[in-house]
Design a protein around this motif. Structure first.
Motif, mmCIF file in Angstrom:
data_model
loop_
_atom_site.group_PDB
_atom_site.id
_atom_site.type_symbol
_atom_site.label_atom_id
_atom_site.label_comp_id
_atom_site.label_asym_id
_atom_site.label_seq_id
_atom_site.Cartn_x
_atom_site.Cartn_y
_atom_site.Cartn_z
ATOM 1 N N GLY A 4 49.005 32.443 38.819
ATOM 2 C CA GLY A 4 48.872 31.190 38.087
ATOM 3 C C GLY A 4 50.117 30.335 37.981
ATOM 4 O O GLY A 4 50.176 29.435 37.139
ATOM 5 N N VAL A 5 51.135 30.560 38.825
ATOM 6 C CA VAL A 5 52.316 29.697 38.753
ATOM 7 C C VAL A 5 51.932 28.269 39.114
ATOM 8 O O VAL A 5 51.091 28.033 39.994
ATOM 9 C CB VAL A 5 53.446 30.190 39.677
ATOM 10 C CG1 VAL A 5 53.923 31.571 39.266
ATOM 11 C CG2 VAL A 5 53.027 30.179 41.138
ATOM 12 N N ASN A 6 52.526 27.302 38.440
ATOM 13 C CA ASN A 6 52.289 25.885 38.736
ATOM 14 C C ASN A 6 53.351 25.050 38.045
ATOM 15 O O ASN A 6 54.216 25.579 37.347
ATOM 16 C CB ASN A 6 50.877 25.453 38.310
ATOM 17 C CG ASN A 6 50.670 25.543 36.821
ATOM 18 O OD1 ASN A 6 51.170 24.714 36.062
ATOM 19 N ND2 ASN A 6 49.932 26.567 36.380
ATOM 20 N N PHE A 7 53.265 23.744 38.223
ATOM 21 C CA PHE A 7 54.304 22.839 37.724
ATOM 22 C C PHE A 7 53.868 22.038 36.498
ATOM 23 O O PHE A 7 54.568 21.110 36.088
ATOM 24 C CB PHE A 7 54.736 21.885 38.841
ATOM 25 C CG PHE A 7 55.486 22.559 39.947
ATOM 26 C CD1 PHE A 7 56.867 22.651 39.920
ATOM 27 C CD2 PHE A 7 54.807 23.132 41.014
ATOM 28 C CE1 PHE A 7 57.568 23.279 40.936
ATOM 29 C CE2 PHE A 7 55.495 23.763 42.044
ATOM 30 C CZ PHE A 7 56.882 23.841 42.000
ATOM 31 N N SER A 8 52.749 22.379 35.924
ATOM 32 C CA SER A 8 52.281 21.651 34.743
ATOM 33 C C SER A 8 53.248 21.854 33.579
ATOM 34 O O SER A 8 53.838 22.933 33.429
ATOM 35 C CB SER A 8 50.890 22.141 34.340
ATOM 36 O OG SER A 8 49.965 21.914 35.389
ATOM 37 N N PRO A 9 53.406 20.840 32.725
ATOM 38 C CA PRO A 9 54.317 20.983 31.589
ATOM 39 C C PRO A 9 53.802 22.008 30.587
ATOM 40 O O PRO A 9 52.605 22.117 30.339
ATOM 41 C CB PRO A 9 54.353 19.580 30.979
ATOM 42 C CG PRO A 9 53.100 18.918 31.447
ATOM 43 C CD PRO A 9 52.815 19.497 32.796
ATOM 44 N N ILE A 10 54.729 22.777 30.023
ATOM 45 C CA ILE A 10 54.407 23.728 28.955
ATOM 46 C C ILE A 10 54.535 22.947 27.640
ATOM 47 O O ILE A 10 55.626 22.447 27.326
ATOM 48 C CB ILE A 10 55.355 24.931 28.987
ATOM 49 C CG1 ILE A 10 55.234 25.649 30.347
ATOM 50 C CG2 ILE A 10 55.072 25.897 27.846
ATOM 51 C CD1 ILE A 10 56.273 26.732 30.565
ATOM 52 N N PRO A 11 53.481 22.829 26.860
ATOM 53 C CA PRO A 11 53.468 21.900 25.724
ATOM 54 C C PRO A 11 54.584 22.128 24.708
ATOM 55 O O PRO A 11 55.101 21.159 24.130
ATOM 56 C CB PRO A 11 52.089 22.127 25.088
ATOM 57 C CG PRO A 11 51.248 22.671 26.195
ATOM 58 C CD PRO A 11 52.172 23.490 27.042
ATOM 59 N N ASN A 12 54.972 23.377 24.464
ATOM 60 C CA ASN A 12 55.973 23.638 23.422
ATOM 61 C C ASN A 12 57.382 23.838 23.975
ATOM 62 O O ASN A 12 58.227 24.454 23.339
ATOM 63 C CB ASN A 12 55.562 24.843 22.575
ATOM 64 C CG ASN A 12 55.428 26.114 23.412
ATOM 65 O OD1 ASN A 12 55.298 26.036 24.627
ATOM 66 N ND2 ASN A 12 55.454 27.267 22.752
ATOM 67 N N VAL A 13 57.631 23.346 25.200
ATOM 68 C CA VAL A 13 58.960 23.412 25.816
ATOM 69 C C VAL A 13 59.404 21.995 26.159
ATOM 70 O O VAL A 13 58.670 21.240 26.809
ATOM 71 C CB VAL A 13 58.944 24.280 27.098
ATOM 72 C CG1 VAL A 13 60.301 24.217 27.796
ATOM 73 C CG2 VAL A 13 58.607 25.729 26.766
ATOM 74 N N THR A 14 60.584 21.629 25.714
ATOM 75 C CA THR A 14 61.069 20.257 25.933
ATOM 76 C C THR A 14 62.074 20.151 27.069
ATOM 77 O O THR A 14 62.676 19.104 27.268
ATOM 78 C CB THR A 14 61.723 19.710 24.648
ATOM 79 O OG1 THR A 14 62.835 20.532 24.293
ATOM 80 C CG2 THR A 14 60.722 19.660 23.496
#
Length: 507
Positions: free
Chosen positions: A211-221
Motif C-alpha cells: 500500500g505505499v503511495n504518495f497521498s498526504p497523511i492527514p496528521n503529518v505536516t
C-alpha cells in the motif's frame, strides 16, 4: 526476466527533458523487460513533442501518455525552485497514477524518476540487483548557489542528515560531526539504509501490494509528497535504501544543463558504448626516441579521449602525441619546465587535468607501457560486464624486445595493480604524498570495488642497456638513501646477468 515500469510526471523545459530522455534511452536492461509511462503536464509544446517522439520510438513498450492539467506554472531560477501546496498535490496524484498502473499490471517494480535527472547507464540494473523493496540512486545538489552539495536522501524527519534517537539530546557540535559522517558514508560506493528518499526510486511490487503511495497523511505536516511516501513505507515495514554506485546528475541550474550538453557533445562514440567511455591519462618527457609512437598507436582503437601532460619535453614528444592521436579528442598540457623530480606534483596535475574532462573510465598509462594486443578486442566487453570501480592488471618489466625480468628484485608481474579506474566525482581521493614512487592513481582507489584481469601490460622502461644506465643514475640522484624505493633493487638495475623469461603471447 524482471518486468519494470519506468514512470515520470513531466513538466520540463525542452533542453533538460531531451537530456533526461536520452539517458533513459541509454539505460542498460540486462535481464529486464522495460516499459514506460509518462504524465505529460508540459505547457511547452516542444517538450510535449519530445515525449511524443520518445513514445513513438519506443513502441510497443510505451503506455499511452497521461495528459496532465497543464494549468499551473512551476517557477524555477538559478537560485532555487519554488513549490506550492497545489503543485505538490498534483505531483502526488500523478505519481499515484503511475503506481496504480504498475500494481494493476503486476510489474515486478516501478522506477519513478524525476525528469531533471541524467541517469548513469548502469542505474536500473544496479537498483534491481540490490533486491530491496524501495531503493533510490543517489544524486547531489546545491540547493542554493552558495551551499554545499547535499543528497536527496536523509535520515530523520523532514531532512535531517544526522542520526538521533528518540529523546536523545545532542550538542550542535555532535550534530555537525554526525552529519559529516553520514555525508562521508554516502560518498563511498555502497548500499545504505536511510530514513527518507525520492526522485529516483525503484519500488517493488511487494511494496505496492502493501500500500505505499504518495497521498498526504492527514496528521503529518511535513512538506513534500516524498516525505509522506517514506513515512507510510516505514510504517508498512518497507525499508528505505540508497545506492551510491552510479550517482545521477541533477540538472538544477542553467550551468548544470550547459555542462551536461557539452559533455554529451564531446562524446564521439555511439550510445551503446557510453558505459565504456575510456580516457587515456599519461605524462610524457622526451619520449619520442623510445616506444611512445608504438604505445600511442596501440591505444588509438581503445580510447575515446586522451589527456596528456607534456612535462617540458624538448624533442617534440607533444607534437608526436597530436600527430598519432589525430582526430581523438586530446587535452595536451605543456609544462615549461620538467617536474619529474617531484613526481607527486606531476601526478596530481595529471589527475586534475584528467578529471576536468568529466571522464568515465580513466586508463592511466606511462609512455612506455603497452597492453598485449588481445586487450584491444576485450576491453569493451570487460567494462560492460562489470559494476566495479577499478580493474587491476599485471605488469611485466621487459628487459629486451623478447624477454622480461623475473627474479627476487623484479617480479612486478606477480602482483595486480590498478591501471583502469572508474571516476566518481563524489568519492574523496587521497594521495601518497612523496616525491618519488607515489603511484599513478590516488592511493585509496583499491578501497573501491575492483576485479583482477588476465590481460597483461608490457613495461618497456628497462628494455635497453642505455635506458637502464640512465634510470640508474636518475634514481641514485633523486633517492640516494632509497627513502622511497629499495636500495637492492636500485643496485640490481645494472646486473650483467639478470634472470630473464621469454615473453609468450599464450601466457
Amino acid at each position: 526476466m524482471s518486468r519494470i515500469l519506468i514512470g515520470s510526471p513531466v513538466y520540463q523545459r525542452p533542453p533538460i527533458l531531451e537530456l533526461f530522455l536520452n539517458s533513459l534511452h541509454r539505460l542498460e536492461s540486462r535481464g529486464i523487460d522495460v516499459d514506460y509511462l509518462f504524465v505529460d503536464d508540459n505547457v511547452d509544446t516542444e517538450s510535449s513533442k519530445l515525449l511524443q517522439d520518445f513514445f513513438h520510438t519506443h513502441q510497443p513498450n510505451c503506455h499511452p501518455l497521461i495528459e496532465g492539467s497543464k494549468q499551473e506554472y512551476y517557477i524555477s531560477n538559478d537560485i532555487t525552485h519554488f513549490w506550492n501546496s497545489s503543485l505538490v498535490a498534483k505531483v502526488a496524484l500523478f505519481k499515484n497514477k503511475i503506481l496504480d498502473l504498475a500494481h494493476r499490471l503486476e510489474y515486478d517494480a516501478v522506477f519513478l524518476v524525476d525528469s531533471d535527472l541524467i541517469l548513469h547507464p548502469s542505474t536500473l540494473v544496479q537498483l534491481v540487483e540490490s533486491e530491496k523493496d524501495i531503493v533510490s540512486e543517489i544524486f547531489w545538489t546545491r540547493w542554493t548557489p552558495e551551499s554545499s552539495l547535499l543528497p536527496q536522501v536523509w535520515l530523520n524527519d523532514e531532512y535531517k542528515l544526522y542520526a538521533q534517537a528518540q529523546g536523545e539530546q545532542i550538542t550542535f557540535e555532535e550534530q555537525q560531526m554526525r552529519e559529516q559522517q553520514f555525508l562521508s558514508t554516502l560518498k563511498q560506493p555502497g548500499l545504505y539504509e536511510v530514513g527518507g528518499l525520492g526522485a529516483c526510486t525503484l519500488i517493488s511490487l511487494k511494496a505496492l501490494q502493501l500500500g505505499v503511495n504518495f497521498s498526504p497523511i492527514p496528521n503529518v505536516t511535513f512538506w513534500g509528497e516524498d516525505r509522506h511516501f517514506c513515512i507510510r513505507a516505514a510504517v508498512l515495514g518497507c525499508g528505505l535504501y540508497v545506492d551510491t554506485h552510479y550517482p545521477a546528475q541533477h540538472l538544477y541550474r542553467e550551468e548544470d544543463i550547459h555542462r551536461a550538453q557539452a559533455e554529451l557533445k564531446s562524446r564521439i562514440f555511439p550510445p551503446s558504448a557510453l558505459l565504456t567511455k575510456v580516457t587515456l591519462s599519461m605524462t610524457v618527457f622526451n619520449e619520442k626516441g623510445g616506444k611512445l609512437a608504438d604505445v600511442l598507436r596501440s591505444y588509438r582503437d581503445i580510447i575515446d579521449e586522451a589527456v596528456i601532460i607534456d612535462d617540458g619535453s624538448t624533442d617534440g614528444s607533444g607534437e608526436l602525441c597530436q600527430e598519432i592521436l589525430g582526430d581523438i579528442p586530446l587535452t595536451l598540457v605543456r609544462n615549461e619546465h620538467a617536474s619529474f623530480h617531484n613526481e607527486i606534483s606531476l601526478r596530481k596535475q595529471q589527475w586534475r587535468a584528467t578529471i576536468a574532462t568529466s571522464p568515465e573510465w580513466i586508463l592511466s598509462m606511462d609512455a612506455d607501457e603497452m597492453f598485449e594486443p588481445a586487450f584491444k578486442e576485450g576491453i569493451r566487453t570487460l567494462l560492460r560486464g562489470t559494476h566495479v570501480d577499478a580493474v587491476c592488471f599485471r605488469l611485466y618489466d621487459m628487459w629486451s624486445e623478447t624477454h622480461y625480468r623475473n627474479d627476487d628484485f623484479w617480479k612486478a608481474h606477480e602482483f595486480y595493480r590498478p591501471f583502469l579506474v572508474r571516476y566518481n566525482p563524489y568519492f574523496t581521493y587521497t594521495w601518497n604524498d612523496q616525491s618519488l614512487h607515489c603511484g599513478r592513481f590516488p592511493n585509496n582507489v583499491l578501497g573501491l570495488s575492483h576485479i583482477l584481469s588476465s590481460y597483461r601490460v608490457q613495461h618497456w622502461g628497462w628494455y635497453t642497456p642505455e635506458i637502464r644506465t640512465s634510470k640508474y643514475a636518475r634514481y641514485k640522484k633523486l633517492d640516494p638513501e632509497a627513502q622511497y624505493g629499495w636500495m637492492e633493487q636500485y643496485e640490481s638495475i645494472l646486473d650483467p646477468f639478470p634472470v630473464l623469461e621469454a615473453w609468450r603471447s599464450e601466457d
